[in-house]
Motif scaffolding. Structure first.
Motif, PDB file in Angstrom:
ATOM      1  N   GLU A 159      41.994  37.092  42.078  1.00  0.00           N
ATOM      2  CA  GLU A 159      41.569  36.703  40.730  1.00  0.00           C
ATOM      3  C   GLU A 159      40.457  37.635  40.273  1.00  0.00           C
ATOM      4  OE1 GLU A 159      41.118  32.347  39.304  1.00  0.00           O
ATOM      5  OE2 GLU A 159      39.091  33.045  39.725  1.00  0.00           O
ATOM      6  N   GLY A 160      40.605  38.185  39.070  1.00  0.00           N
ATOM      7  CA  GLY A 160      39.621  39.132  38.568  1.00  0.00           C
ATOM      8  C   GLY A 160      38.994  38.695  37.271  1.00  0.00           C
ATOM      9  N   HIS A 161      39.282  39.433  36.205  1.00  0.00           N
ATOM     10  CA  HIS A 161      38.653  39.170  34.911  1.00  0.00           C
ATOM     11  C   HIS A 161      39.206  37.914  34.232  1.00  0.00           C
ATOM     12  CE1 HIS A 161      36.693  42.971  35.363  1.00  0.00           C
ATOM     13  NE2 HIS A 161      37.828  43.647  35.332  1.00  0.00           N
ATOM     14  N   GLN A 162      40.398  37.507  34.621  1.00  0.00           N
ATOM     15  CA  GLN A 162      41.009  36.312  34.047  1.00  0.00           C
ATOM     16  C   GLN A 162      41.194  35.254  35.128  1.00  0.00           C
ATOM     17  OE1 GLN A 162      41.675  36.128  30.748  1.00  0.00           O
ATOM     18  NE2 GLN A 162      41.003  38.240  30.442  1.00  0.00           N
TER      19      GLN A 162
ATOM     20  N   CYS B 233      40.339  44.875  39.725  1.00  0.00           N
ATOM     21  CA  CYS B 233      39.423  44.176  40.630  1.00  0.00           C
ATOM     22  C   CYS B 233      39.838  44.347  42.084  1.00  0.00           C
ATOM     23  CB  CYS B 233      39.337  42.703  40.254  1.00  0.00           C
ATOM     24  SG  CYS B 233      38.626  42.447  38.608  1.00  0.00           S
TER      25      CYS B 233
ATOM     26  N   ASP C 238      44.918  40.966  40.137  1.00  0.00           N
ATOM     27  CA  ASP C 238      44.229  41.850  39.199  1.00  0.00           C
ATOM     28  C   ASP C 238      44.072  43.247  39.811  1.00  0.00           C
ATOM     29  OD1 ASP C 238      41.902  43.190  37.868  1.00  0.00           O
ATOM     30  OD2 ASP C 238      41.880  41.353  36.684  1.00  0.00           O
TER      31      ASP C 238
END
Length: 218
Positions: free
Chosen positions: A30-33, A76, A73
Motif C-alpha cells: 500500500e502506497g499513496h492510495q 512506493c 504501488d
C-alpha cells in the motif's frame, strides 16, 4: 511472545529477535492510495521509519525479509527496495508463496535471496488505470518507470536487463495478459534469485553474513 513484540508486529510487520530484525512484506504493498477494505497490506509509511530505525540501532546485526506479496504501488514498492538495498546491515530475503510484480525488486534488494521451491515470481509490464491526458506522453512515462524497475532488478540480481524486459513482455504465459511466471527453480536457474531454500537456509546465510560483517568492523 511479549506484549510489546505483538504490538510491534501489528504496527510495522517487523520483529527484533536476538539481534536479527525480521521484516514481513505480505499482501498488497500500500502506497499513496489506501487499499480496499479487508485487503491484507504492507504499509509504505510504516516501513520507512522501521528501516531507518534498523539502520541506526546498533543492537540489530542483520535483517531477514519474509516476502509473500501480490505487488502493489509501483513507486512506493521501488522506494522500499532502494531503502533495503542501501542498508549497511546484512540482509537476506526469503520468498514464500510468491513475490509478484513490484515484489520482484523487493526480493532481489537484499544482499542474498532465497525462494522456496513451491513459490512463484511474476514479471509483467507496469499497469495503470484511469483517464490519460496526452497518451504518447503517458506511454513514455510508463516506459521510463519500467526501465527503472528492470535496471534495478538487473543491478541486484544475476539477470541481464534485456532478458528481464523479454520476460516482462512475453506473450502466451498468461491469459489475456503479457508477462512471465517463474517457479522457484526457474527463478534460481535464470539468476533472478540466488538460491532455493527455506527458513533454515535463510537464517544460516544471514548469520554467516553478520559474522563476516563483524569481522570487517574489528
Amino acid at each position: 511472545m511479549r506484549e510489546e513484540q505483538r504490538d510491534e508486529m501489528k504496527e510495522t510487520g517487523g520483529l527484533d529477535l536476538d539481534g536479527i530484525h525480521i521484516m514481513t512484506i505480505i499482501g498488497e504493498i500500500e502506497g499513496h492510495q489506501n487499499a480496499a477494505q479487508g485487503t491484507k497490506t504492507t504499509k509504505y509509511e510504516h516501513m520507512i521509519p522501521d528501516l531507518a530505525r534498523v539502520e541506526q540501532d546498533d543492537r540489530i546485526r542483520g535483517v531477514l525479509i519474509l516476502i509473500n506479496t501480490i505487488g502493489g504501488d509501483v513507486e512506493c514498492g521501488l522506494a522500499l527496495a532502494e531503502l533495503i538495498a542501501s542498508l549497511s546491515k546484512p540482509t537476506v530475503s526469503l520468498v514464500l508463496g510468491g513475490s509478484h510484480s513490484i515484489g520482484v525488486p523487493l526480493a532481489v534488494s537484499a544482499d542474498y535471496s532465497f525462494i522456496v521451491k513451491s513459490a512463484t515470481m511474476m514479471i509483467h509490464p507496469v499497469r495503470t488505470g484511469g483517464t490519460f491526458i496526452g497518451v504518447i506522453q503517458s506511454y513514455r512515462n510508463i516506459e521510463k518507470i519500467q526501465d527503472r524497475i528492470t535496471r534495478f532488478i538487473s543491478d541486484h540480481s544475476h539477470m541481464k536487463q534485456k532478458e528481464i524486459e523479454r520476460l516482462m513482455l512475453a506473450v502466451g504465459e498468461q491469459v489475456k495478459d503479457v508477462g512471465t511466471v517463474l517457479s522457484g527453480e526457474e527463478a534460481v536457474e535464470k539468476g533472478l534469485i540466488d538460491h532455493l531454500g527455506g527458513m533454515k537456509e535463510a537464517f544460516a546465510k544471514l548469520g554467516e553474513l553478520c559474522d563476516t560483517a563483524s569481522e570487517c568492523t574489528k
